[in-house]
Motif scaffolding. Sequence first.
Motif, PDB file in Angstrom:
ATOM      1  N   MET A 194       6.906  -4.439 -53.173  1.00 39.67           N
ATOM      2  CA  MET A 194       7.138  -5.746 -52.558  1.00 39.67           C
ATOM      3  C   MET A 194       6.625  -6.836 -53.507  1.00 39.67           C
ATOM      4  SD  MET A 194       4.104  -5.737 -49.762  1.00 39.67           S
ATOM      5  CE  MET A 194       4.077  -3.956 -49.602  1.00 39.67           C
ATOM      6  N   PRO A 195       6.984  -8.063 -53.228  1.00 37.65           N
ATOM      7  CA  PRO A 195       6.524  -9.151 -54.101  1.00 37.65           C
ATOM      8  C   PRO A 195       5.004  -9.192 -54.186  1.00 37.65           C
ATOM      9  CG  PRO A 195       8.236  -9.957 -52.614  1.00 37.65           C
ATOM     10  CD  PRO A 195       7.913  -8.552 -52.193  1.00 37.65           C
ATOM     11  N   ALA A 196       4.499  -9.420 -55.387  1.00 38.67           N
ATOM     12  CA  ALA A 196       3.051  -9.425 -55.616  1.00 38.67           C
ATOM     13  C   ALA A 196       2.375 -10.531 -54.811  1.00 38.67           C
ATOM     14  CB  ALA A 196       2.765  -9.605 -57.102  1.00 38.67           C
ATOM     15  N   ARG A 197       3.036 -11.664 -54.692  1.00 38.47           N
ATOM     16  CA  ARG A 197       2.425 -12.787 -53.983  1.00 38.47           C
ATOM     17  C   ARG A 197       2.247 -12.455 -52.510  1.00 38.47           C
ATOM     18  NH1 ARG A 197       6.840 -15.313 -55.898  1.00 38.47           N
ATOM     19  NH2 ARG A 197       6.179 -17.462 -56.116  1.00 38.47           N
ATOM     20  N   MET A 198       3.020 -11.517 -52.007  1.00 32.40           N
ATOM     21  CA  MET A 198       2.847 -11.123 -50.619  1.00 32.40           C
ATOM     22  C   MET A 198       1.806 -10.011 -50.492  1.00 32.40           C
ATOM     23  SD  MET A 198       6.809 -11.215 -49.322  1.00 32.40           S
ATOM     24  CE  MET A 198       6.561  -9.807 -48.254  1.00 32.40           C
ATOM     25  N   ALA A 199       1.899  -9.043 -51.371  1.00 36.91           N
ATOM     26  CA  ALA A 199       1.042  -7.859 -51.284  1.00 36.91           C
ATOM     27  C   ALA A 199      -0.437  -8.212 -51.317  1.00 36.91           C
ATOM     28  CB  ALA A 199       1.377  -6.892 -52.417  1.00 36.91           C
ATOM     29  N   ALA A 200      -0.777  -9.342 -51.885  1.00 38.82           N
ATOM     30  CA  ALA A 200      -2.179  -9.704 -52.053  1.00 38.82           C
ATOM     31  C   ALA A 200      -2.694 -10.630 -50.952  1.00 38.82           C
ATOM     32  CB  ALA A 200      -2.367 -10.382 -53.409  1.00 38.82           C
ATOM     33  N   LYS A 201      -1.798 -11.090 -50.091  1.00 41.73           N
ATOM     34  CA  LYS A 201      -2.204 -12.077 -49.087  1.00 41.73           C
ATOM     35  C   LYS A 201      -2.756 -11.415 -47.822  1.00 41.73           C
ATOM     36  CE  LYS A 201      -0.519 -15.990 -50.961  1.00 41.73           C
ATOM     37  NZ  LYS A 201      -0.561 -15.442 -52.330  1.00 41.73           N
ATOM     38  N   PRO A 202      -3.973 -11.757 -47.447  1.00 42.90           N
ATOM     39  CA  PRO A 202      -4.531 -11.230 -46.206  1.00 42.90           C
ATOM     40  C   PRO A 202      -3.610 -11.422 -45.008  1.00 42.90           C
ATOM     41  CG  PRO A 202      -6.215 -12.398 -47.430  1.00 42.90           C
ATOM     42  CD  PRO A 202      -4.946 -12.570 -48.193  1.00 42.90           C
ATOM     43  N   SER A 203      -2.973 -12.551 -44.914  1.00 36.74           N
ATOM     44  CA  SER A 203      -2.079 -12.781 -43.763  1.00 36.74           C
ATOM     45  C   SER A 203      -0.968 -11.753 -43.730  1.00 36.74           C
ATOM     46  CB  SER A 203      -1.498 -14.190 -43.811  1.00 36.74           C
ATOM     47  OG  SER A 203      -0.690 -14.354 -44.966  1.00 36.74           O
ATOM     48  N   TRP A 204      -0.459 -11.409 -44.896  1.00 34.20           N
ATOM     49  CA  TRP A 204       0.588 -10.390 -44.968  1.00 34.20           C
ATOM     50  C   TRP A 204       0.052  -9.015 -44.609  1.00 34.20           C
ATOM     51  CZ3 TRP A 204       5.537  -9.326 -44.910  1.00 34.20           C
ATOM     52  CH2 TRP A 204       5.970  -8.075 -45.364  1.00 34.20           C
ATOM     53  N   LEU A 205      -1.095  -8.684 -45.180  1.00 39.97           N
ATOM     54  CA  LEU A 205      -1.681  -7.372 -44.935  1.00 39.97           C
ATOM     55  C   LEU A 205      -1.983  -7.185 -43.453  1.00 39.97           C
ATOM     56  CD1 LEU A 205      -4.123  -7.315 -47.991  1.00 39.97           C
ATOM     57  CD2 LEU A 205      -2.023  -5.978 -47.731  1.00 39.97           C
TER      58      LEU A 205
END
Lengths: 146, 146
Positions: B4-15
């Motif tokens: 998945m996009p790196a900018r998403m994979a690192a976001k707590p909100s996404w996780l």
Amino acid sequence: MDEMPARMAAKPSWLITQLAVHTRRLVFDAFAAAGSRGHHYRALAVLHEFGAVSQAELGRRSRMDRSDVVAAVNELVEQGLVDRSPDPDHGRRNKVTVTRAGVRHLRRMDGVVDQVQDDLLQPLSAEERQTLTRLLGRVLARHEDL
Amino acid sequence: MDEMPARMAAKPSWLITQLAVHTRRLVFDAFAAAGSRGHHYRALAVLHEFGAVSQAELGRRSRMDRSDVVAAVNELVEQGLVDRSPDPDHGRRNKVTVTRAGVRHLRRMDGVVDQVQDDLLQPLSAEERQTLTRLLGRVLARHEDL
DNA sequence: GAGTAATGTTGGTGCCACCAACGAATGAGC
DNA sequence: GCTCATTCGTTGGTGGCACCAACATTACTC
């Protein structure tokens, strides 16, 4: 806020799903205030990081159902943020690409998303945020590959 | 699973929201296999820990909307797991109480829920689980009182 | 006693994930 | 080559969960 049952308050499954409710609201409100939505951001992020892809791949990478991708791409096309064209090498497939305006919009939304992270994790120190992110990432990874 | 996009994979909100999806599925499936649902468990837990309460208080303590409480209590009454009777001291209010069968059911579901925690946090050590739980609890608490 | 708040209920909305089915087209096995 | 299974885009629909508006009724406040 009223006290909740102790057996719930201590369960990771409860904490995660409940915190997700608050998180969704933060994200939704922030996107809405900027005239966007979660699905749109996810799609744009994929297109920006992986280039032109088919709708199917877009869905796989953004964790969206194919049918939801159709709606999202429709809306993004209408806003001029992406282009959809039939893939010349591939009869049935569509090729979706971000437009210049789409990239600009994505950048704006990146700022919005960063702001949300800060609101969300306010009570935690920088180190604690990192710890939380790492642990969540490991658990999620486990559940993503089965 | 596709990257998945790196900018998403690192976001707590996404996780958090993404992990919540998997968590909901684990919980839902486990409850469904035992013939129950999340709302039911939440209601029974409140009644067991706080005794007979009104539907309004039930909703506040289990983080459910009043209208959803109506449905949940209806279903629980139908299964004989709770009783609903008008509060004698309070004209409009209902008094909801767990039945003997309700307590038995709750105990069974406690086991189911514990099993889910284990599935959910499988990749983490006992200490890591504790850390994660503590951090999530602090963040959630912050968002619950405003 | 008048006005405000709480309660139970009905009937919605919306997000998000997901499923089934379909025609069209591609790919794999032989 | 030809068949069979798979992929792709699309439509239409389900269900959980959170939430909102309105209403009649009853309680609470000043």
